[in-house]
Scaffold this active site. Structure first.
Site, PDB file in Angstrom:
ATOM      1  N   GLN A 176       0.918  -1.104  -0.062  1.00 17.09           N
ATOM      2  CA  GLN A 176      -0.030  -0.029  -0.085  1.00 17.09           C
ATOM      3  C   GLN A 176       0.947   1.106  -0.113  1.00 17.09           C
ATOM      4  OE1 GLN A 176      -2.536  -1.212   3.221  1.00 17.09           O
ATOM      5  NE2 GLN A 176      -4.239  -0.669   1.909  1.00 17.09           N
ATOM      6  N   SER A 177       0.560   2.216  -0.609  1.00 14.42           N
ATOM      7  CA  SER A 177       1.350   3.140  -1.088  1.00 14.42           C
ATOM      8  C   SER A 177       1.865   4.388   0.047  1.00 14.42           C
ATOM      9  CB  SER A 177       0.972   4.185  -2.353  1.00 14.42           C
ATOM     10  OG  SER A 177       0.825   3.390  -3.273  1.00 14.42           O
TER      11      SER A 177
END
Length: 195
Positions: free
Chosen positions: A19-20
């Protein structure tokens, strides 16, 4: 039709979880659950060795070091990976260079890419075409989102409504308002600092 061969199953299945941003980690646990669940899917497909790489949680793909992605590429190059699983294959890499490097390595060592849509063999022209389009669309989507965000910030700035930080003694509240900090000590510190 499954493209999984005994040779693929003899090597490991690698699940790449990412997840960024830290905000996504905090507010979007369902995405992470879906990604971790891919380990069970790999077992259902026949793999006994499943490796989860989640070193890149909270790291953006743009210009930031991603040790998990590097570890994944190394394992692929060493021939230890029969398949890489991701919720969406194009999410494995967030720029064209990384995406095409991943595809080239997978093609060289006969490593499959598996997502919720299907199984892809980067050595096959049709699969390579689909993967290429997925990567291009993903990159385009990021570019459009980035442009929209920047334009929204510019418009707010033009209206005088862009507040990235506020002075000591004040807080940002809902609807981009600025009010006095409810903490009297903070407010009194602000007043004494200005006198």
């Amino acid at each position: 039709m499954s493209q999984i061969t005994p040779d693929h199953l003899a090597r490991g299945a690698y699940v790449y979880v990412r997840q960024s941003t830290p905000d996504q980690l905090l507010h979007n646990p369902e995405s992470r659950r879906r990604q971790y669940a891919l380990a069970e899917r790999a077992r259902q497909l026949g793999w006994t060795e499943v490796v989860v790489i989640d070193d890149d949680l909270g790291r953006s793909g743009g210009g930031v070091s991603r040790p998990g992605f590097e570890r994944l590429l190394l394992a692929i190059c060493e021939g230890r990976v029969g398949a890489v699983l991701a919720v969406e294959a194009s999410r494995l890499a967030r720029n064209g260079r990384d995406w095409h490097t991943l595809l080239e390595f997978c093609a060289l060592v006969d490593c499959l890419l598996i997502d919720e849509e299907g199984q892809y063999d980067a050595r096959l022209a049709n699969d390579r075409l689909v993967l290429g389009m997925k990567g291009t669309l993903s990159e385009m989507e990021l570019s459009i989102l980035r442009q929209r965000s920047l334009e929204a910030l510019r418009q707010k700035a033009k209206r005088g409504e862009l507040f990235l930080t506020v002075a000591v003694g004040y807080v940002k509240t809902r609807h981009d308002r600025i009010d006095l900090d409810p903490d009297l000590r903070v407010r009194s510190g602000h007043r004494s600092g200005t006198q």
